[in-house]
Design a protein around this motif. Structure first.
Motif, mmCIF file in Angstrom:
data_model
loop_
_atom_site.group_PDB
_atom_site.id
_atom_site.type_symbol
_atom_site.label_atom_id
_atom_site.label_comp_id
_atom_site.label_asym_id
_atom_site.label_seq_id
_atom_site.Cartn_x
_atom_site.Cartn_y
_atom_site.Cartn_z
ATOM 1 N N GLY A 75 -13.891 1.252 -38.827
ATOM 2 C CA GLY A 75 -13.221 2.225 -39.769
ATOM 3 C C GLY A 75 -13.737 3.522 -39.439
ATOM 4 N N PRO A 76 -13.360 4.555 -40.235
ATOM 5 C CA PRO A 76 -13.740 6.175 -40.083
ATOM 6 C C PRO A 76 -15.174 6.056 -40.714
ATOM 7 C CG PRO A 76 -12.561 5.657 -42.217
ATOM 8 C CD PRO A 76 -12.492 4.329 -41.353
ATOM 9 N N GLY A 77 -15.726 7.285 -40.529
ATOM 10 C CA GLY A 77 -16.999 7.387 -40.876
ATOM 11 C C GLY A 77 -17.791 8.758 -40.572
ATOM 12 N N GLY A 78 -18.915 9.030 -40.859
ATOM 13 C CA GLY A 78 -19.307 10.301 -40.836
ATOM 14 C C GLY A 78 -20.803 10.402 -40.413
ATOM 15 N N TYR A 79 -21.662 9.279 -40.520
ATOM 16 C CA TYR A 79 -22.865 9.221 -40.303
ATOM 17 C C TYR A 79 -23.266 9.592 -38.748
ATOM 18 C CZ TYR A 79 -24.301 7.809 -45.098
ATOM 19 O OH TYR A 79 -24.491 7.873 -46.586
ATOM 20 N N GLN A 80 -24.518 10.063 -38.458
ATOM 21 C CA GLN A 80 -24.948 10.265 -37.060
ATOM 22 C C GLN A 80 -25.341 8.869 -36.453
ATOM 23 O OE1 GLN A 80 -24.402 13.238 -35.778
ATOM 24 N NE2 GLN A 80 -23.892 14.278 -37.255
ATOM 25 N N PHE A 81 -24.970 8.470 -35.256
ATOM 26 C CA PHE A 81 -25.473 7.227 -35.143
ATOM 27 C C PHE A 81 -26.851 7.428 -34.541
ATOM 28 C CE2 PHE A 81 -20.756 7.103 -33.988
ATOM 29 C CZ PHE A 81 -20.531 6.182 -34.803
ATOM 30 N N VAL A 82 -27.624 6.127 -34.743
ATOM 31 C CA VAL A 82 -28.875 5.703 -34.042
ATOM 32 C C VAL A 82 -28.950 4.368 -33.437
ATOM 33 C CG1 VAL A 82 -30.138 7.237 -35.550
ATOM 34 C CG2 VAL A 82 -29.600 4.932 -36.277
ATOM 35 N N GLY A 83 -27.663 3.519 -33.490
ATOM 36 C CA GLY A 83 -27.754 2.358 -32.910
ATOM 37 C C GLY A 83 -26.800 1.472 -33.533
ATOM 38 N N ARG A 84 -26.983 0.298 -32.957
ATOM 39 C CA ARG A 84 -25.892 -0.849 -33.289
ATOM 40 C C ARG A 84 -26.915 -2.278 -33.947
ATOM 41 N NH1 ARG A 84 -20.514 -1.393 -30.070
ATOM 42 N NH2 ARG A 84 -19.827 -2.546 -32.258
ATOM 43 N N THR A 85 -26.146 -2.997 -34.600
ATOM 44 C CA THR A 85 -27.185 -4.200 -35.101
ATOM 45 C C THR A 85 -26.264 -5.470 -35.049
ATOM 46 O OG1 THR A 85 -28.843 -4.814 -36.615
ATOM 47 C CG2 THR A 85 -27.005 -3.714 -37.489
ATOM 48 N N THR A 86 -26.736 -6.564 -35.844
ATOM 49 C CA THR A 86 -25.809 -7.640 -36.110
ATOM 50 C C THR A 86 -25.106 -7.625 -37.432
ATOM 51 O OG1 THR A 86 -27.873 -8.637 -37.089
ATOM 52 C CG2 THR A 86 -27.350 -9.341 -34.674
ATOM 53 N N GLN A 87 -24.260 -8.499 -37.818
ATOM 54 C CA GLN A 87 -23.470 -8.330 -38.925
ATOM 55 C C GLN A 87 -24.282 -8.334 -40.132
ATOM 56 O OE1 GLN A 87 -23.195 -10.239 -36.201
ATOM 57 N NE2 GLN A 87 -20.905 -10.801 -35.863
ATOM 58 N N LEU A 121 -25.256 -9.027 -28.284
ATOM 59 C CA LEU A 121 -23.961 -9.609 -28.003
ATOM 60 C C LEU A 121 -24.246 -11.251 -28.542
ATOM 61 C CD1 LEU A 121 -22.088 -8.249 -25.277
ATOM 62 C CD2 LEU A 121 -21.582 -7.833 -27.521
ATOM 63 N N GLU A 122 -25.247 -11.581 -27.956
ATOM 64 C CA GLU A 122 -25.671 -13.207 -28.157
ATOM 65 C C GLU A 122 -25.995 -13.180 -29.756
ATOM 66 O OE1 GLU A 122 -28.680 -14.254 -25.442
ATOM 67 O OE2 GLU A 122 -27.583 -14.255 -23.830
ATOM 68 N N ILE A 148 -25.499 -15.206 -35.110
ATOM 69 C CA ILE A 148 -25.655 -14.762 -36.710
ATOM 70 C C ILE A 148 -24.456 -15.531 -37.204
ATOM 71 C CG2 ILE A 148 -24.788 -12.483 -36.685
ATOM 72 C CD1 ILE A 148 -27.248 -12.265 -38.791
ATOM 73 N N THR A 149 -23.222 -15.221 -36.464
ATOM 74 C CA THR A 149 -21.696 -15.653 -37.123
ATOM 75 C C THR A 149 -21.962 -17.207 -37.246
ATOM 76 O OG1 THR A 149 -20.804 -13.518 -36.085
ATOM 77 C CG2 THR A 149 -19.551 -15.515 -36.586
ATOM 78 N N SER A 150 -22.315 -17.812 -36.375
ATOM 79 C CA SER A 150 -22.215 -19.504 -36.213
ATOM 80 C C SER A 150 -23.323 -20.002 -36.979
ATOM 81 C CB SER A 150 -22.486 -19.832 -34.707
ATOM 82 O OG SER A 150 -23.590 -19.562 -34.157
ATOM 83 N N GLY A 151 -24.488 -19.228 -37.519
ATOM 84 C CA GLY A 151 -25.392 -19.876 -38.138
ATOM 85 C C GLY A 151 -26.601 -20.054 -37.393
ATOM 86 N N ARG A 152 -26.703 -19.972 -36.118
ATOM 87 C CA ARG A 152 -27.937 -20.254 -35.134
ATOM 88 C C ARG A 152 -28.927 -19.337 -35.405
ATOM 89 N NH1 ARG A 152 -23.343 -21.147 -31.705
ATOM 90 N NH2 ARG A 152 -23.863 -19.169 -30.587
ATOM 91 N N PHE A 153 -28.686 -17.879 -35.683
ATOM 92 C CA PHE A 153 -29.736 -16.782 -35.788
ATOM 93 C C PHE A 153 -29.691 -16.512 -37.324
ATOM 94 C CE2 PHE A 153 -30.396 -12.508 -35.794
ATOM 95 C CZ PHE A 153 -31.493 -12.293 -35.498
ATOM 96 N N VAL A 154 -31.107 -16.524 -37.635
ATOM 97 C CA VAL A 154 -31.212 -15.947 -38.868
ATOM 98 C C VAL A 154 -32.561 -14.961 -38.668
ATOM 99 C CG1 VAL A 154 -32.230 -16.660 -41.289
ATOM 100 C CG2 VAL A 154 -30.852 -18.281 -40.048
ATOM 101 N N PRO A 155 -32.194 -13.643 -38.961
ATOM 102 C CA PRO A 155 -33.412 -12.779 -39.171
ATOM 103 C C PRO A 155 -34.280 -13.210 -39.684
ATOM 104 C CG PRO A 155 -31.035 -11.619 -39.616
ATOM 105 C CD PRO A 155 -31.123 -13.123 -39.762
ATOM 106 N N ARG A 156 -35.783 -12.573 -39.349
ATOM 107 C CA ARG A 156 -36.887 -13.084 -39.888
ATOM 108 C C ARG A 156 -36.858 -12.336 -41.369
ATOM 109 N NH1 ARG A 156 -42.449 -11.225 -36.836
ATOM 110 N NH2 ARG A 156 -41.941 -9.251 -38.041
#
Length: 237
Positions: free
Chosen positions: A94-106, A142-143, A148-156
């Motif tokens: 979508g649109p936005g205005g914050y300054q980027f510092v990175g990308r992460t999981t869902q 990407l992995e 995390i979408t499939s439920g295989r990864f859970v953040p600590r």
């Protein structure tokens, strides 16, 4: 830069802009600050879809920025940005205005909840959660998104206790270095603002609202037209 504005102070690299307005020595200091910080989630839905409003507990980690002006028309899903002194994670494109510092999981799972997402709660984060970041390579990210979408990864996720008395004692103990950081930050931000004013950044809206100059009349003498009726049209594009 291609669709909205290519001359903004934060172009072409948000990280360099953040470094400059906070008075840091290098872009590595920006990354180090983000990874060292512990962000406290103060609210959800800053943008939409459970996006957190989070700020570092340590004032020396509170990087400040301005938002895009005008806002960009597209932001990648799961982008992490800073606006003012607050961090946000975009749950969808979508649109936005914050300054980027990175990308992460869902941080949002609207179709079904499993793994890290509790049933009936499509948002991952909760009020007063504390977020810690660590770097990953693009392929690994990407992995992790697929997992995390499939439920295989859970953040600590660890349970913890926040003590206001201990936090106030921490602020008192480090008051001098906190004040020094804020002073340097304010000086750098003030210098940046003066540079914007000198460059006409604050009069852009007035210039855009001004009426366009009248078009000049162009007279082409007879015989000088590049194409005449009943003659072959030029080829090419």
């Amino acid at each position: 830069m291609a669709g909205v504005r290519d001359d903004a102070p934060w172009c072409p690299w948000n990280i360099e802009f953040i470094r400059r307005v906070n008075g840091l020595d290098s872009v590595d200091d920006v990354y180090a600050t983000v990874f060292d910080a512990e962000y406290l989630v103060l609210g959800l839905g800053d943008v939409y879809l459970g996006a957190p409003v989070a700020t570092p507990l340590d004032p020396r980690h509170r990087l400040v920025t301005t938002k895009y002006n005008p806002a960009r028309t597209w932001t990648a899903e799961n982008s992490v940005g800073i606006g003012g002194a607050y961090l946000c994670i975009y749950g969808m494109e979508g649109p936005g205005g914050y300054q980027f510092v990175g990308r992460t999981t869902q941080v949002w799972s609207g179709w079904q909840q499993r793994g890290a997402f509790e049933q009936g709660s499509p948002w991952l984060l909760r009020f007063f959660d504390r977020i810690k970041w660590y770097p990953v390579e693009p392929d690994e990210l990407l992995e992790l998104r697929a997992d995390i979408t499939s439920g295989r990864f859970v953040p600590r996720i660890e349970e913890g206790t926040f003590s206001l008395a201990e936090y106030e004692a921490f602020l008192t103990e480090h008051a001098d270095s906190i004040a020094k950081f804020r002073s340097r930050q304010q000086t750098a931000f003030g210098a940046e603002r003066e540079a914007w004013e000198a460059a006409g950044e604050f009069t852009r809206a007035e210039a855009a609202a001004a009426p366009a100059p009248p078009q000049a009349e162009v007279t082409v003498p007879a015989g000088d037209a590049w194409w005449r009726p009943n003659s072959p049209r030029p080829s090419g594009r």
